[in-house]
Design a protein around this motif. Structure first.
Motif, PDB file in Angstrom:
ATOM      1  N   GLU A  64      12.794  25.761  67.546  1.00  0.00           N
ATOM      2  CA  GLU A  64      14.059  25.617  68.266  1.00  0.00           C
ATOM      3  C   GLU A  64      13.808  25.307  69.735  1.00  0.00           C
ATOM      4  OE1 GLU A  64      16.961  25.655  66.826  1.00  0.00           O
ATOM      5  OE2 GLU A  64      16.192  26.240  64.840  1.00  0.00           O
ATOM      6  N   VAL A  65      14.572  24.357  70.241  1.00  0.00           N
ATOM      7  CA  VAL A  65      14.628  24.097  71.679  1.00  0.00           C
ATOM      8  C   VAL A  65      15.977  24.611  72.160  1.00  0.00           C
ATOM      9  CG1 VAL A  65      14.625  22.340  73.482  1.00  0.00           C
ATOM     10  CG2 VAL A  65      13.133  22.081  71.484  1.00  0.00           C
ATOM     11  N   ILE A  66      15.919  25.641  72.971  1.00  0.00           N
ATOM     12  CA  ILE A  66      17.159  26.272  73.435  1.00  0.00           C
ATOM     13  C   ILE A  66      17.079  26.496  74.935  1.00  0.00           C
ATOM     14  CG2 ILE A  66      17.626  27.425  71.243  1.00  0.00           C
ATOM     15  CD1 ILE A  66      16.451  29.958  72.381  1.00  0.00           C
ATOM     16  N   ASP A  67      18.235  26.713  75.504  1.00  0.00           N
ATOM     17  CA  ASP A  67      18.308  26.978  76.937  1.00  0.00           C
ATOM     18  C   ASP A  67      17.660  28.323  77.223  1.00  0.00           C
ATOM     19  OD1 ASP A  67      18.897  27.178  79.586  1.00  0.00           O
ATOM     20  OD2 ASP A  67      21.055  26.880  79.371  1.00  0.00           O
ATOM     21  N   GLN A  68      16.605  28.307  78.030  1.00  0.00           N
ATOM     22  CA  GLN A  68      15.853  29.526  78.298  1.00  0.00           C
ATOM     23  C   GLN A  68      16.317  30.243  79.563  1.00  0.00           C
ATOM     24  OE1 GLN A  68      13.607  30.691  76.205  1.00  0.00           O
ATOM     25  NE2 GLN A  68      13.759  28.947  74.818  1.00  0.00           N
ATOM     26  N   THR A  69      17.400  29.754  80.173  1.00  0.00           N
ATOM     27  CA  THR A  69      17.911  30.440  81.359  1.00  0.00           C
ATOM     28  C   THR A  69      18.287  31.871  80.998  1.00  0.00           C
ATOM     29  OG1 THR A  69      18.796  28.356  82.169  1.00  0.00           O
ATOM     30  CG2 THR A  69      19.649  30.378  83.169  1.00  0.00           C
ATOM     31  N   PRO A  70      17.867  32.848  81.799  1.00  0.00           N
ATOM     32  CA  PRO A  70      18.236  34.237  81.468  1.00  0.00           C
ATOM     33  C   PRO A  70      19.732  34.356  81.232  1.00  0.00           C
ATOM     34  CG  PRO A  70      16.678  34.195  83.289  1.00  0.00           C
ATOM     35  CD  PRO A  70      17.073  32.768  83.026  1.00  0.00           C
ATOM     36  N   ASN A  71      20.064  34.953  80.129  1.00  0.00           N
ATOM     37  CA  ASN A  71      21.469  35.044  79.739  1.00  0.00           C
ATOM     38  C   ASN A  71      22.225  36.055  80.590  1.00  0.00           C
ATOM     39  OD1 ASN A  71      23.775  34.606  78.004  1.00  0.00           O
ATOM     40  ND2 ASN A  71      23.375  36.648  77.196  1.00  0.00           N
TER      41      ASN A  71
ATOM     42  N   ASP B  44      32.394  33.824  80.275  1.00  0.00           N
ATOM     43  CA  ASP B  44      30.938  33.840  80.113  1.00  0.00           C
ATOM     44  C   ASP B  44      30.368  32.701  80.945  1.00  0.00           C
ATOM     45  OD1 ASP B  44      28.520  34.922  78.715  1.00  0.00           O
ATOM     46  OD2 ASP B  44      28.395  32.845  78.037  1.00  0.00           O
ATOM     47  N   LEU B  45      29.323  32.989  81.682  1.00  0.00           N
ATOM     48  CA  LEU B  45      28.768  32.010  82.608  1.00  0.00           C
ATOM     49  C   LEU B  45      28.171  30.813  81.876  1.00  0.00           C
ATOM     50  CD1 LEU B  45      28.126  31.327  85.566  1.00  0.00           C
ATOM     51  CD2 LEU B  45      25.942  32.535  85.280  1.00  0.00           C
ATOM     52  N   GLU B  46      27.405  31.094  80.791  1.00  0.00           N
ATOM     53  CA  GLU B  46      26.706  30.003  80.114  1.00  0.00           C
ATOM     54  C   GLU B  46      27.550  29.328  79.041  1.00  0.00           C
ATOM     55  OE1 GLU B  46      23.802  33.007  81.592  1.00  0.00           O
ATOM     56  OE2 GLU B  46      25.468  33.104  80.191  1.00  0.00           O
ATOM     57  N   ASP B  47      28.319  30.097  78.302  1.00  0.00           N
ATOM     58  CA  ASP B  47      29.059  29.560  77.155  1.00  0.00           C
ATOM     59  C   ASP B  47      30.522  29.953  77.229  1.00  0.00           C
ATOM     60  OD1 ASP B  47      26.698  28.563  75.433  1.00  0.00           O
ATOM     61  OD2 ASP B  47      26.134  30.619  75.949  1.00  0.00           O
ATOM     62  N   PRO B  48      31.267  29.443  78.203  1.00  0.00           N
ATOM     63  CA  PRO B  48      32.669  29.888  78.346  1.00  0.00           C
ATOM     64  C   PRO B  48      33.533  29.544  77.138  1.00  0.00           C
ATOM     65  CG  PRO B  48      32.213  27.976  79.732  1.00  0.00           C
ATOM     66  CD  PRO B  48      30.895  28.434  79.206  1.00  0.00           C
TER      67      PRO B  48
ATOM     68  N   ASP C  16      28.545  36.763  73.246  1.00  0.00           N
ATOM     69  CA  ASP C  16      28.169  35.369  73.481  1.00  0.00           C
ATOM     70  C   ASP C  16      27.134  34.926  72.447  1.00  0.00           C
ATOM     71  OD1 ASP C  16      25.670  36.322  74.248  1.00  0.00           O
ATOM     72  OD2 ASP C  16      26.014  36.078  76.388  1.00  0.00           O
ATOM     73  N   PRO C  17      26.787  33.638  72.413  1.00  0.00           N
ATOM     74  CA  PRO C  17      25.856  33.150  71.390  1.00  0.00           C
ATOM     75  C   PRO C  17      24.487  33.792  71.438  1.00  0.00           C
ATOM     76  CG  PRO C  17      27.062  31.320  72.366  1.00  0.00           C
ATOM     77  CD  PRO C  17      27.383  32.534  73.188  1.00  0.00           C
ATOM     78  N   ASP C  18      24.120  34.407  72.577  1.00  0.00           N
ATOM     79  CA  ASP C  18      22.823  35.076  72.671  1.00  0.00           C
ATOM     80  C   ASP C  18      22.882  36.531  72.228  1.00  0.00           C
ATOM     81  OD1 ASP C  18      21.247  32.884  73.865  1.00  0.00           O
ATOM     82  OD2 ASP C  18      22.663  33.097  75.512  1.00  0.00           O
ATOM     83  N   GLY C  19      24.046  36.976  71.800  1.00  0.00           N
ATOM     84  CA  GLY C  19      24.168  38.345  71.304  1.00  0.00           C
ATOM     85  C   GLY C  19      24.558  39.363  72.348  1.00  0.00           C
ATOM     86  N   ALA C  20      24.681  38.945  73.614  1.00  0.00           N
ATOM     87  CA  ALA C  20      25.119  39.878  74.651  1.00  0.00           C
ATOM     88  C   ALA C  20      26.628  40.088  74.530  1.00  0.00           C
ATOM     89  CB  ALA C  20      24.766  39.356  76.039  1.00  0.00           C
ATOM     90  N   SER C  21      27.077  41.296  74.870  1.00  0.00           N
ATOM     91  CA  SER C  21      28.496  41.610  74.673  1.00  0.00           C
ATOM     92  C   SER C  21      29.013  42.490  75.802  1.00  0.00           C
ATOM     93  CB  SER C  21      28.715  42.302  73.326  1.00  0.00           C
ATOM     94  OG  SER C  21      28.019  43.532  73.274  1.00  0.00           O
TER      95      SER C  21
END
Length: 937
Positions: free
Chosen positions: A440-447, A477-481, A531-536
């Motif tokens: 997987e190539v994903i955005d690695q910016t800290p969530n 959400d900053l990354e995935d509004p 969010d898509p990274d699992g943070a809530s």
């Protein structure tokens, strides 16, 4: 006759993930055509890996099958052999295509289990295989042989695809479906093309049977190679007489629930004995050369990714790749003068090591990654040869899934000589083995975790037991509004986020509708945003039950020398002064000039309508010029479902004040869009009629009934033809009634509920003939020591029979008198035959205990919630209007709500309650000074 291996097992409802604990089947000789699996007879060719002759080594195809997997109510697997012709000559020397399916074994390959895998679209299939030839027993005969041990037995899954994965180097694979492959190869692709073609796919996954990667009892200096040729061990040997070995295949089934695959068995074999046909030669004393008789390319290649920091469009980002492989020929001694039965058994004819090791990843790697074949750690023979390397995003790949293809190519070239016995070899390009893994190539910016938030600072419930929208749209959400999931909890204990327990599954919509109960009173609603990274994050919102909202004000212009405008002055008549049909709510108010004793005083009744409580439309005014004064605030309204509105009042037509009364009924059609017409004028009743109860049947709107309380009972005017009349005057109810309410049951029967002051009792009168006559149904006797005053009754809409009714009434205490005024509620569940005083404390809060609970109304909403409205007064000085609500049919009431107050107000304002046309909201309307005010809740 050909038999297929077919397993079917039903899936029990309450069983775990196991489809099939153990199912077993067999196959017999496919000597005759059968079913759709039949293909033309072909010869499965051999792949020489060295020159033929004694000691020659080959890759053999020992069986080709079709494998059908079906998931559903009856999961099934079917393994069907594909018919092929036998090679000419001594098949056991050079052709093993019949080993597992014809002779001497008819069931050497079996499917023995089918069960669910780790995800809903995966199944685990167990294949079991044994050697088709038993060990000979001693003493050996000329027919006995020990030269049919095989090595590196591999079960390939073949699949074609319209959308294959381009692996690189011209190789292709079907989208990943074997999740636990030991490797990928094209070794058998050309050999199986005639019976199971895969034109779009070259590389096929496989698993290894009889996996025993140890030295075992093989010894290069031993005469036979194996110290005991009748019991060989190690070196992935499938020995003659070997019992079943079971290997599990984890297969991903497509969404259709069905998949057809090919299953091909390939193995490595060498000619370990001289002689054939009638010259058995060394068959009982074979010579096994290992690793010469082994698979030439690595027999297993696996890989794994760790520390993946591959980021979109970032050439410097990378992931760590670990490659593990086993190759029997690595480091083996090459004898250029190799000679059968002379050369030591562990030496090989030609070099067979890693010629190249490359990693391909189209779209991710700009060029293949070349790895030094000698840079790995480990021997790769009896332990893994391990390579570690970085895979870097040199192609600046965007976000997504890419496939790493590791390809290990052997330095041995396939043999190309033409064999005898008319067997033509398959000419392949090289020997190679690989593996395919996704990365997987994903955005690695800290969530950054999302922020949960609600619209507003509280959730205000504006109706009882009503449906309200919970709105978490402000969540961010900053990354995935635009890619958040929402879970809602409609009752968070104590408003503590740690007590959040979702009542809903995850949804992508930030709003949800929910019907909130009002008893017990709601507390807090919560939302968890993920969010898509699992943070809530969790937000809590107070739920406030406050159904009272201020409605508009309707102004009534005063006349000369105006009196305070009376609206529903008389307690009983107020019950019908506010009326509703399916479309509108109607309100009537009296205006007059002069005093009641002034000859020539004039009065009029004005009517307004509204559909939502926020906009009011005036209807035409009804004027009444009376010799003596006003109408005495004794008007009433009734609205039919056919759009006809009725208005009634009494005027004085006698020669002196207070004498000779006339009862009038007016009608207007089109929900007030027409003109008022005098429908009835009756002067036959001289005494003053009051406490008017006006009724229009909602099902049969031509049935119109007006009941007036007289000193000696009830006078009733009734029409079965609406405003067209005629009107019949009767006296169906006697006694001293007050607080009359005329109710309609679902079966059309009418029930009149009231207080009989002459007998201190609540009474119910029932009519089964549309109001032509009434019969006493039942009574509730009250304490004669109190002064009881009536209010109104209501039928519970949740009871389809209409037999559940309530009646609100009050205890009257005169100014300065002893006792405490109070509001009571009686209930019947049998149509009024018997009553129970279920609550004598409807009024739950009040600062005005010395006052008078008056203008008492009861009404249900469409959900079965019960409302009671009333006002209280400190004599002549202060007035308060209240609404109490019960969600349990009057047993308990929520704290009452103050709907209005006037201080000071010399009038006694009337007050009424009605359900709005939307079936949910309620509206309270009352007069204050020279205005009408309303509140919708």
């Amino acid at each position: 006759m050909r038999r297929a291996i077919r397993l079917t097992c039903s899936l029990p409802v309450a069983v775990s993930l196991l489809f099939l604990a153990s199912c077993q089947g067999g196959s017999s000789s496919p000597t005759a055509p059968a079913g759709s699996h039949q293909t033309a007879d072909v010869v499965l060719p051999l792949i020489p890996t060295s020159e033929p002759g004694d000691g020659g080594s080959f890759q053999l195809v020992s069986g080709v099958y079709t494998l059908d997997l079906t998931l559903g109510e009856t999961p099934a697997v079917e393994l069907m052999p594909v018919r092929t012709a036998t090679a000419k000559g001594d098949a056991y020397e050079l052709d093993a295509t019949n080993f597992l399916r014809v002779s001497p074994c008819a069931d050497c390959l079996q499917v023995t289990a089918l069960r669910r895998g780790g995800s809903p679209d995966e199944v685990e299939v167990d294949f079991s295989m044994r050697h088709p030839f038993p060990l000979p027993t001693q003493p050996y005969t000329l027919a006995s042989r020990l030269d049919l041990h095989a090595f590196d037995v591999m079960g390939y899954l073949l699949s074609n695809s319209d959308t294959p994965i381009a692996l690189g180097d011209g190789d292709t694979a079907a989208p990943l479906f074997l999740m636990n492959a030991d490797g990928y190869s094209d070794l058998l692709d050309e050999a199986t093309a005639a019976v199971f073609p895969t034109p779009n796919v070259t590389e096929h996954p496989y698993r290894v049977f009889f996996n025993d990667p140890n030295a075992g009892n093989f010894d290069g200096s031993a005469a036979n190679g194996f110290a005991d040729p009748a019991n060989p061990q190690g070196h992935n040997v499938m020995s003659m007489g070997a019992d079943f070995d079971t290997v599990t295949y984890t297969v991903k089934v497509p969404p259709s629930g069905q998949v057809r695959l090919g299953f091909a068995v390939g193995l490595s074999w060498g000619q370990p004995a001289q002689g054939r046909g009638n010259l058995p030669g060394q068959r009982q004393n074979p010579v096994y050369y290992l690793p010469e008789f082994h698979h030439k390319a690595p027999w297993t290649v696996t890989a794994s990714v760790s520390n993946n920091t591959l980021a979109p469009n970032t050439p410097s980002s990378s992931a760590e790749l670990e490659i593990r492989l086993r190759d029997w020929q690595l480091g083996a001694t090459v004898d250029p003068a190799w000679e059968f039965d002379v050369t030591p058994r562990d030496q090989i004819k030609g070099a067979s090591s890693l010629a190249s090791l490359r990693v391909y990843a189209p779209g991710l790697l700009a060029t293949p990654l070349t790895i030094d074949p000698g840079s790995g750690a480990g021997t790769g023979v009896f332990d893994d040869l391990v390579f570690n390397t970085l895979v870097t995003n040199t192609a600046s790949a965007g976000e997504g899934t890419y496939y790493l293809y590791v390809k290990a190519v052997d330095s041995r070239s396939p043999g190309g000589a033409v064999l005898d016995r008319n067997i033509q070899p398959v000419n392949i390009t090289d020997f190679h083995t690989g593996t395919v893994i996704p990365v997987e190539v994903i955005d690695q910016t800290p969530n950054t975790p999302p922020t949960a938030a609600f619209a507003g600072t509280e959730l205000l419930l504006t109706c009882k037991n009503c449906t309200a929208t919970v709105d978490a749209t402000p969540s961010t959400d900053l990354e995935d509004p635009g890619d958040l999931d929402f879970e809602f909890d409609f009752d968070v204990p104590g408003g503590d986020p740690s007590n959040f327990s979702p009542d809903t599954p995850m949804q992508s919509t930030p709003t949800i509708s929910h019907q909130f109960p009002t008893e017990p009173a709601p507390g807090f609603v919560g939302v968890r945003v993920t969010d898509p990274d699992g943070a809530s994050d969790i937000a809590i919102l107070p739920v406030v039950f406050d159904p009272i909202t201020l409605g508009p004000v309707v102004s009534v212009a005063p006349w000369v020398n105006p009196l305070v405008q009376y609206f529903n002055h008389d307690t009983a008549s107020a019950a019908m002064t506010l009326s509703a049909n399916q479309d509108y709510v109607f309100v009537a108010v009296e205006r007059h000039n002069g005093s009641g004793a002034t000859a020539g005083a004039s009065s009029e009744v004005r009517v307004w309508r509204t559909a939502d409580g926020s906009g009011w439309t005036p209807l035409p005014t009804v004027s009444a010029v009376n010799p003596y004064g006003p109408i005495w605030a004794d008007q009433a309204l009734a609205a039919g479902t056919d759009g006809t509105v009725y208005l009634t009042f009494a005027v004085q037509d006698g020669g002196s004040y207070g004498s000779d009364w006339e009862t009038r009924i007016y009608s207007i059609t089109g929900n007030g869009s027409g003109s008022w017409n005098l429908a009835m004028a009756d002067t036959s009743v001289a005494a003053q009629p009051n406490s008017r109860t006006f009724f229009v049947d909602p099902v049969t709107p031509n049935l119109v009934i007006l009941q007036n309380r007289m000193n000696s009972g009830v006078r009733q005017w009734r029409s079965t033809n609406g405003a067209a009349g005629p009107w019949t005057l009767t006296s169906p109810i006697g006694g001293s009634p007050n607080g009359l309410t005329l109710l309609r049951k679902p079966n059309g029967h009418l029930v009149s509920t009231y207080i009989d002051a002459s007998g201190d009792a609540i009474r119910a009168q029932t009519s089964t003939d549309a109001g032509a006559s009434f019969t006493l149904t039942g009574s509730l006797l009250l304490d004669p020591a109190n002064n009881w005053m009536g209010g109104s009754g209501a039928i519970d809409p949740s009871d389809a029979t209409g037999n559940t009714m309530v009646y609100a009434f009050r205890a009257w205490v005169s100014a300065g008198g002893a006792g405490t005024p109070g509001i009571n509620l009686a209930r019947t569940t049998n149509g009024g035959a018997s009553w129970t005083n279920v609550n004598n404390s409807v009024e739950t809060t009040s600062e005005y205990l010395p006052g008078d609970p008056a203008i008492l109304r009861a009404m249900y909403d469409a959900q079965g919630g019960l409302y009671v409205t009333y006002f209280k007064a400190l004599w002549g000085a202060d007035n308060r209007g209240f609404v109490a609500y019960s969600g349990d049919n009057g047993t308990t009431f929520l704290p009452d709500e103050q709907v209005y107050d006037t201080n000071p107000n010399p009038s006694w304002p009337g007050m009424q309650l009605v359900m709005m046309p939307n079936g949910c909201d309620m509206m309270s309307v009352y007069s204050r000074m020279q205005n009408i005010e309303s509140r919708v809740f």
